[in-house]
Design a protein around this motif. Structure first.
Motif, PDB file in Angstrom:
ATOM      1  N   ASN A 123       1.239  -1.319  17.869  1.00 49.12           N
ATOM      2  CA  ASN A 123       1.734  -1.920  16.702  1.00 49.12           C
ATOM      3  C   ASN A 123       3.226  -1.405  16.660  1.00 49.12           C
ATOM      4  OD1 ASN A 123      -1.060  -2.580  16.205  1.00 49.12           O
ATOM      5  ND2 ASN A 123      -0.725  -2.235  14.237  1.00 49.12           N
ATOM      6  N   ALA A 124       3.784  -0.459  17.280  1.00 53.52           N
ATOM      7  CA  ALA A 124       5.234  -0.089  17.303  1.00 53.52           C
ATOM      8  C   ALA A 124       6.202  -1.006  18.063  1.00 53.52           C
ATOM      9  CB  ALA A 124       5.512   1.220  17.691  1.00 53.52           C
ATOM     10  N   LEU A 125       5.853  -2.422  17.872  1.00 53.29           N
ATOM     11  CA  LEU A 125       6.515  -3.213  18.742  1.00 53.29           C
ATOM     12  C   LEU A 125       7.982  -3.585  18.360  1.00 53.29           C
ATOM     13  CD1 LEU A 125       5.268  -5.170  21.196  1.00 53.29           C
ATOM     14  CD2 LEU A 125       4.775  -6.914  19.468  1.00 53.29           C
ATOM     15  N   HIS A 126       8.159  -3.998  17.074  1.00 48.86           N
ATOM     16  CA  HIS A 126       9.321  -4.437  16.763  1.00 48.86           C
ATOM     17  C   HIS A 126       9.861  -3.249  15.835  1.00 48.86           C
ATOM     18  CE1 HIS A 126      10.013  -8.534  17.996  1.00 48.86           C
ATOM     19  NE2 HIS A 126       8.759  -8.775  17.600  1.00 48.86           N
ATOM     20  N   GLY A 127       9.164  -2.440  15.574  1.00 50.83           N
ATOM     21  CA  GLY A 127       9.820  -1.239  14.766  1.00 50.83           C
ATOM     22  C   GLY A 127       8.643  -0.421  13.817  1.00 50.83           C
ATOM     23  N   VAL A 128       9.159   0.733  13.181  1.00 47.46           N
ATOM     24  CA  VAL A 128       8.148   1.520  12.612  1.00 47.46           C
ATOM     25  C   VAL A 128       9.040   1.946  11.260  1.00 47.46           C
ATOM     26  CG1 VAL A 128       7.388   3.872  12.741  1.00 47.46           C
ATOM     27  CG2 VAL A 128       7.644   2.416  14.907  1.00 47.46           C
ATOM     28  N   ILE A 129       8.104   1.902  10.156  1.00 52.09           N
ATOM     29  CA  ILE A 129       8.439   2.317   9.040  1.00 52.09           C
ATOM     30  C   ILE A 129       7.585   3.613   8.602  1.00 52.09           C
ATOM     31  CG2 ILE A 129       8.324   1.640   6.391  1.00 52.09           C
ATOM     32  CD1 ILE A 129       8.879  -1.231   7.340  1.00 52.09           C
ATOM     33  N   GLU A 130       8.211   4.487   8.220  1.00 51.69           N
ATOM     34  CA  GLU A 130       7.512   5.844   7.634  1.00 51.69           C
ATOM     35  C   GLU A 130       7.957   6.381   6.290  1.00 51.69           C
ATOM     36  OE1 GLU A 130       6.580  10.440   8.676  1.00 51.69           O
ATOM     37  OE2 GLU A 130       7.683   9.218  10.185  1.00 51.69           O
ATOM     38  N   LEU A 131       7.123   6.527   5.242  1.00 54.36           N
ATOM     39  CA  LEU A 131       7.436   6.983   4.092  1.00 54.36           C
ATOM     40  C   LEU A 131       6.905   8.361   3.973  1.00 54.36           C
ATOM     41  CD1 LEU A 131       6.433   5.675   0.561  1.00 54.36           C
ATOM     42  CD2 LEU A 131       5.627   7.875   1.204  1.00 54.36           C
ATOM     43  N   ARG A 132       7.970   9.343   3.480  1.00 53.09           N
ATOM     44  CA  ARG A 132       7.892  10.840   3.296  1.00 53.09           C
ATOM     45  C   ARG A 132       7.637  11.000   1.919  1.00 53.09           C
ATOM     46  NH1 ARG A 132       6.636  12.875   7.722  1.00 53.09           N
ATOM     47  NH2 ARG A 132       7.205  14.903   6.668  1.00 53.09           N
ATOM     48  N   GLU A 159       0.761  -1.415   0.087  1.00 47.49           N
ATOM     49  CA  GLU A 159      -0.008  -0.168  -0.167  1.00 47.49           C
ATOM     50  C   GLU A 159       0.821   1.325   0.088  1.00 47.49           C
ATOM     51  OE1 GLU A 159      -3.249   0.032   2.850  1.00 47.49           O
ATOM     52  OE2 GLU A 159      -3.642  -2.117   2.548  1.00 47.49           O
ATOM     53  N   LEU A 160       1.984   1.181   0.229  1.00 44.07           N
ATOM     54  CA  LEU A 160       2.939   2.461   0.374  1.00 44.07           C
ATOM     55  C   LEU A 160       3.618   2.526  -1.093  1.00 44.07           C
ATOM     56  CD1 LEU A 160       5.169   2.156   3.525  1.00 44.07           C
ATOM     57  CD2 LEU A 160       3.199   3.692   2.957  1.00 44.07           C
ATOM     58  N   PRO A 161       3.534   3.692  -1.676  1.00 41.90           N
ATOM     59  CA  PRO A 161       3.954   4.084  -2.937  1.00 41.90           C
ATOM     60  C   PRO A 161       5.886   4.370  -2.908  1.00 41.90           C
ATOM     61  CG  PRO A 161       3.024   5.984  -2.173  1.00 41.90           C
ATOM     62  CD  PRO A 161       2.630   5.037  -1.162  1.00 41.90           C
ATOM     63  N   LEU A 162       6.208   3.013  -2.671  1.00 39.40           N
ATOM     64  CA  LEU A 162       7.721   3.298  -2.291  1.00 39.40           C
ATOM     65  C   LEU A 162       8.434   3.889  -3.410  1.00 39.40           C
ATOM     66  CD1 LEU A 162       8.305  -0.272  -0.832  1.00 39.40           C
ATOM     67  CD2 LEU A 162       8.341   2.153   0.616  1.00 39.40           C
ATOM     68  N   GLU A 163       8.302   3.672  -4.816  1.00 39.11           N
ATOM     69  CA  GLU A 163       9.022   4.018  -5.655  1.00 39.11           C
ATOM     70  C   GLU A 163       8.612   5.359  -6.025  1.00 39.11           C
ATOM     71  OE1 GLU A 163       4.871   3.223  -7.400  1.00 39.11           O
ATOM     72  OE2 GLU A 163       6.021   2.112  -5.976  1.00 39.11           O
ATOM     73  N   LEU A 164       7.590   6.198  -5.332  1.00 42.92           N
ATOM     74  CA  LEU A 164       7.683   7.734  -5.555  1.00 42.92           C
ATOM     75  C   LEU A 164       8.051   8.393  -4.271  1.00 42.92           C
ATOM     76  CD1 LEU A 164       3.680   7.313  -6.656  1.00 42.92           C
ATOM     77  CD2 LEU A 164       5.892   7.524  -8.059  1.00 42.92           C
ATOM     78  N   ALA A 165       8.722   7.948  -3.375  1.00 47.34           N
ATOM     79  CA  ALA A 165       8.916   8.337  -1.951  1.00 47.34           C
ATOM     80  C   ALA A 165      10.022   9.512  -2.300  1.00 47.34           C
ATOM     81  CB  ALA A 165       9.195   7.240  -1.150  1.00 47.34           C
ATOM     82  N   GLY A 166       9.707  10.503  -1.569  1.00 43.56           N
ATOM     83  CA  GLY A 166      11.041  11.388  -1.217  1.00 43.56           C
ATOM     84  C   GLY A 166      11.824  10.698  -0.122  1.00 43.56           C
ATOM     85  N   ALA A 167      11.607   9.876   0.653  1.00 37.86           N
ATOM     86  CA  ALA A 167      12.482   9.088   1.667  1.00 37.86           C
ATOM     87  C   ALA A 167      11.773   8.106   2.306  1.00 37.86           C
ATOM     88  CB  ALA A 167      13.077   9.953   2.548  1.00 37.86           C
ATOM     89  N   VAL A 168      12.457   7.088   2.632  1.00 41.13           N
ATOM     90  CA  VAL A 168      11.726   5.969   3.515  1.00 41.13           C
ATOM     91  C   VAL A 168      12.562   5.867   4.594  1.00 41.13           C
ATOM     92  CG1 VAL A 168      11.327   3.499   3.712  1.00 41.13           C
ATOM     93  CG2 VAL A 168      10.861   4.602   1.424  1.00 41.13           C
TER      94      VAL A 168
END
Length: 675
Positions: free
Chosen positions: A138-147, A115-124
């Motif tokens: 849900n922030a149990l093992h880690g957090v991912i953020e798309l900018r 669901e994340l538009p990774l190829e369009l991201a300014g940063a991950v």
């Protein structure tokens, strides 16, 4: 402003390359070295160089992180953890887009990264380990953020063609005016596969609008995606991934369709004592797929709609941040088996009838308050602390007869149908979390931190209400984790080195036992070492390396379904001891930029009983980018240069070893333009 942060900013002014700004830890730009967390960032330049066809190609560059590739755009995630599978396993990771979770609490998608538009991201950005006070369940093992890309980022276009009928178009178009800047980034992908009857089409868009002269200078973001996929199932057989069997598809009827949209706005108001940010948002998602991996191959349709509001007040010096989160959602799920089982044991046929298995609606609400504080302790030391209290409620509405009956209300043989529907009920989960970090940062940029943190995840809706084998109620609590880590960051003469040692204990893990009941009796220990090295070598060579070693063990005894038995001290399944990668980038005056990448994945046990060991593998990738003229460039990539046969992931189910095979050698050619 704390003295620690002031020193860092001064150092960055002298050498801007020493300062990376991250958002994932604070919902606001923060100097990465000034945060007592383990975080990494991939910028738009690196993302464009990779030209990712799948999330795995990005996250393999983050220490301790593995996005295991399934069929098409499907994947399972691991961050300082095993690859977690199952109805609610995705609840162990918080996935954000511009600071907002992409799904409401309780309704995560195990393949959520598509669901994340990774190829369009300014940063991950990736935060490894439990989140901070701004993160909730849900922030149990880690957090991912798309900018998203900056509104004023240059225009660009890319056309890519590759093996297995792969084609992709990407456009990034800034527009509008100085008082109303507008930007649209979009991609369209059509891909076949090396496997029979496998492929997908996908469209993604990010649309941004800024109103810098309006009150609060609001910025709006619309993100939407649509996926239509022909899915390939597991292959079986000893080393089936290493020969011609890897091209087979035992489930040509399988498919997945999904679409989602997210709209948010962010207002920032300057106050006498600081700044207030208000972020309302709305989300909607729909999905449909055949569960080809279980008997009967039932069809699942699901969806959710949600509204929320984030508030964040920051003091003038940034030392104190106070905030709140509130969210309301409604989700739904329908599972239908179109035909009776055509084969199987008498018990399997009798307990898996055709018709509806589950049909329910769930309304949810969540509310949280949090605080994060930084206290200087002299010229180089600072103490960072945070706390959060969060409450999550579910109101479950069963739209079928309760119990383990057929759709028409009749009984199944052999003690009842497999599928158990609880009666209508309400559940609520309220938990506090906290974090405490000690950071030392000197004028040269040398950094040491010690951090302790706790986190939790509420049970997902499917774990509570999608029961089996006569379990009338799933009496589940929240999964809980406590972590401690020690990190060191060293600026080198021609690069940098970051190293982290961590230990995480997890309790209340949700699993399905030998009776088929969902229970919260699991416990595990996760510890490891992570390294991230960047060097500028002679001859215009850049070296980047990441390495992670982990030891992940069960801390309980339990019999599971399928004859597996977990023993205290056994290794957690699908948790490689070693993960790593090395990249050499050389710039040539005549031919352009050449990158050689080595990926290493260590071996692991494919079953909880530690019976079946899956060997690891090593892959080589080669990428070349050559500048042409007037903003044009040509790129070429060869993936799996050695054309080895390997398994993206090994599994054990229904008494046999199963694999998602890796792709053979493939090629990609891209033509780029940047304004």
């Amino acid at each position: 402003m704390s003295l620690t942060l002031a020193l860092l900013l001064a150092a960055a002014a002298a050498d801007p390359t020493t300062l990376d700004s991250i958002h994932v830890s604070a919902r606001a730009p923060r100097a990465a070295a000034a945060e007592a967390v383990s975080a990494a960032r991939l910028d738009s330049i690196e993302i464009a160089r990779i030209a990712p066809q799948h999330a795995q190609e990005l996250f393999v560059r983050i220490p301790g992180t593995w996005a295991s590739r399934g069929s098409g755009q499907e994947q399972l995630l691991a961050i300082r953890s095993p690859v977690l599978a199952g109805t609610g396993a995705c609840g162990a990771f918080l996935v954000l887009e511009q600071g907002i979770p992409i799904r409401p609490t309780g309704f995560c998608n195990v393949n959520q990264l598509f669901e994340l538009p990774l190829e369009l991201a300014g940063a991950v950005e990736v935060l490894r380990g439990p989140g901070t006070a701004v993160h909730g369940s849900n922030a149990l093992h880690g957090v991912i953020e798309l900018r998203a890309p900056a509104l004023d980022a240059p225009a660009h276009a890319r056309l890519s063609l590759g093996s297995f009928d792969y084609a992709q178009v990407i456009l990034g178009l800034p527009g509008g005016s100085a008082t109303r800047p507008l930007r649209i980034d979009a991609s369209a992908t059509d891909s076949g596969s090396f496997r029979v009857d496998e492929g997908y089409t996908q469209q993604r868009v990010l649309a941004q609008l800024g109103l810098p002269e309006a009150p609060g200078a609001p910025e709006f973001l619309l993100s939407a995606q649509r996926l239509d996929q022909d899915t390939a199932g597991y292959i079986t057989g000893e080393r089936a991934y290493a020969d011609a069997r890897r091209r087979l598809n035992p489930n040509p009827e399988a498919y997945r369709q999904a679409e989602s949209a997210r709209l948010s706005g962010r207002w920032r108001f300057a106050l006498e004592a600081g700044q207030m940010a208000l972020t309302p948002y709305a989300r909607s998602d729909r999905g449909e797929f055949i569960q080809h991996f279980i008997l009967g191959k039932p069809l699942e349709t699901n969806g959710s709609d949600s509204l929320g509001l984030q508030t964040l007040w920051s003091s003038s010096n940034g030392a104190l941040r106070l905030g709140s989160d509130i969210e309301f959602a409604q989700g739904r799920l329908l599972e239908t088996q179109p035909m009776p089982l055509g084969s199987g044991t008498p018990a399997q046929i009798a307990t898996r009838p055709a018709g509806r298995h589950y049909d329910y609606r769930v309304r949810s609400d969540s509310a949280a308050l949090f605080a994060q504080f930084e206290q200087p302790l002299g010229a180089r030391w600072s103490l960072q602390s945070g706390a959060r209290i969060e409450s999550i409620g579910y109101r479950y509405d069963n739209r079928m007869a309760a119990g383990n009956l057929r759709e028409d209300g009749s009984e199944c043989g052999f003690g009842g149908c497999l599928f158990q529907r609880p009666a209508d009920r309400n559940d609520r989960f309220t938990r506090p979390t906290a974090n405490l970090g000690l950071l030392r940062l000197d004028e040269a940029g040398r950094r040491v931190f010690l951090r302790a943190a706790s986190a939790f995840r509420a049970p997902q809706v499917g774990e509570l209400y999608r029961l089996q084998r006569g379990q009338a109620v799933a009496d589940l609590g929240a999964e809980r984790a406590q972590s401690i880590e020690l990190g060191v960051g060293l600026p080198l003469t021609r690069g940098s080195l970051d190293a982290v040692v961590y230990h995480l204990d997890k309790r209340g893990s949700i699993l399905r036992d030998s009776q088929g009941f969902n229970i919260g009796a699991g416990a595990s220990r996760h510890q490891g070492i992570e390294l991230d090295l960047r060097l500028r070598l002679p001859l215009q060579i850049d070296l980047a390396a990441n390495l992670a070693w982990s030891d992940q063990r069960y801390r309980f005894d339990r019999a599971l379904g399928g004859g597996e038995t977990i023993r205290h001290g056994a290794r957690v399944d699908t948790a490689p001891e070693w993960l790593g990668g090395l990249r050499l980038l050389r710039r040539f005056d005549r031919i352009g930029e050449l990158e050689l990448e080595w990926q290493h994945q260590g071996g692991y046990f494919a079953d909880a009983g530690n019976t079946f060991f899956q060997p690891g593998h090593d892959l080589l990738n080669l990428r070349l980018t050559r500048a042409l003229s007037a903003g044009w460039s040509l790129s070429a990539a060869i993936r799996n240069l050695g054309d080895i046969g390997y398994a993206e992931r090994a599994d054990f189910g229904f008494g046999e070893r199963r694999f998602f095979p890796g792709a053979p050698r493939s090629y990609l050619l891209s033509l780029d333009w940047r304004g």
